[in-house]
Design an enzyme around this catalytic site. Structure first.
Site, short mmCIF file in Angstrom:
data_model
loop_
_atom_site.label_atom_id
_atom_site.label_comp_id
_atom_site.label_asym_id
_atom_site.label_seq_id
_atom_site.Cartn_x
_atom_site.Cartn_y
_atom_site.Cartn_z
N LYS A 29 0.68 -0.83 0.06
CA LYS A 29 -0.07 -0.23 0.23
C LYS A 29 0.75 1.21 0.79
CE LYS A 29 -4.08 -2.28 2.25
NZ LYS A 29 -4.85 -2.33 3.31
N TYR A 32 -12.07 -2.91 -3.35
CA TYR A 32 -12.96 -2.79 -1.49
C TYR A 32 -14.50 -2.83 -1.88
CZ TYR A 32 -8.01 -2.39 0.66
OH TYR A 32 -6.64 -2.55 0.41
N PHE A 92 -15.39 3.97 7.44
CA PHE A 92 -14.24 4.03 7.17
C PHE A 92 -13.82 3.98 5.71
CE2 PHE A 92 -13.94 -0.64 7.97
CZ PHE A 92 -13.40 -1.42 6.97
N ARG A 131 -1.38 -14.75 4.07
CA ARG A 131 -2.59 -14.30 4.87
C ARG A 131 -1.80 -14.66 6.06
NH1 ARG A 131 -6.66 -11.31 4.61
NH2 ARG A 131 -7.43 -11.93 5.88
N THR A 143 -5.09 -8.11 10.91
CA THR A 143 -5.48 -6.51 9.67
C THR A 143 -4.73 -5.49 10.69
OG1 THR A 143 -7.61 -7.90 8.68
CG2 THR A 143 -7.71 -5.06 8.66
N ARG A 152 2.73 -7.46 8.89
CA ARG A 152 2.39 -5.59 9.60
C ARG A 152 2.65 -6.35 11.82
NH1 ARG A 152 -3.78 -7.60 7.45
NH2 ARG A 152 -3.84 -6.12 4.98
N ASN A 182 -1.73 -0.19 7.05
CA ASN A 182 -1.33 -1.41 7.49
C ASN A 182 -0.54 -2.04 6.63
OD1 ASN A 182 -3.72 -1.89 6.08
ND2 ASN A 182 -4.78 -3.78 7.62
N HIS A 188 -1.86 -5.59 1.69
CA HIS A 188 -3.44 -6.25 0.96
C HIS A 188 -2.67 -7.22 1.15
CE1 HIS A 188 -6.97 -7.55 -0.64
NE2 HIS A 188 -6.01 -7.94 -1.49
N GLU A 207 -8.62 -10.20 -7.94
CA GLU A 207 -8.22 -8.89 -8.38
C GLU A 207 -6.86 -9.27 -9.24
OE1 GLU A 207 -6.92 -9.17 -3.57
OE2 GLU A 207 -9.10 -8.92 -3.04
#
Ligand code: ADP
Length: 169
Positions: free
Chosen positions: A29, A69, A77, A105, A111, A122, A132, A135, A146
């Site tokens: 990100k 998203y 948010f 993951r 998260t 993270r 964070n 993704h 995606e």
């Protein structure tokens, strides 16, 4: 891959999940790019033994962030999330491997970075849910969806890493 020599105690659904080559969409990100974490993050997936099949630096348009998203549209948010994802370039990646979706993951961690285990991306590199760093797709179906969303035809490469026989018997 040949399954016939595997012990018979494995349940069929476990054999399927052990053998299935999956693809996942991983994205550094804007905060990860700004903080100079791109190399560190790519390195973790490379060292684990997954195969990089797509990679680019990209300024995400608002519409694409909203589409990516869309399941979170109703969350309070959501506007801040779209602002965050479009606030600077991201690094888009496609990774391939057996079990890569769930494994990525785990490498990424929870998260909320304060709840993410040390050793995860993270857990080691971030402190807040709204920053964070990375993704990762949450299912093989979303991995495909995606990658289709973020990469154009011809941007994802099919190739055979020479290390393959040293990673998998
Ligand atoms: P993950 O990215 O771990 O799959 P989610 O799909 O639940 O998590 O959320 C997507 C992204 O939305 C998160 O990575 C984070 O950037 C953002 N997000 C989620 N929950 C919040 C929150 N409570 N406040 C701010 N941003 C959030």
């Amino acid at each position: 891959r040949a399954r016939k020599n595997r012990p018979q105690i494995f349940l069929p659904h476990l054999i399927a999940s052990m053998d299935e080559v999956e693809e996942t969409y991983i994205m550094v990100k804007p905060d990860g790019v700004q903080r100079g974490l791109v190399g560190e993050i790519i390195s973790r997936f490379e060292k684990k033994g997954f195969k990089l099949t797509g990679l680019k630096l990209f300024q995400c348009p608002k519409e694409l962030a909203e589409e990516h998203y869309k399941d979170l549209q109703a969350k309070p948010f959501f506007p801040k999330l779209i602002q965050y994802i479009t606030s600077g370039p991201v690094v888009c990646m496609a990774w391939e491997g057996v079990g890569v979706v769930a494994s990525a993951r785990k490498l990424i961690g929870a998260t909320n970075p304060l709840q993410a285990e040390p050793g995860t991306i993270r857990g080691d590199l971030a402190v807040q849910t709204g920053r964070n760093v990375i993704h990762g797709s949450d299912s093989p179906e979303n991995g495909k969806r995606e990658i289709g969303l973020w990469f154009k035809e011809g941007e994802v490469c099919s190739w055979a890493p020479v290390q393959e026989p040293w990673l998998r018997e």
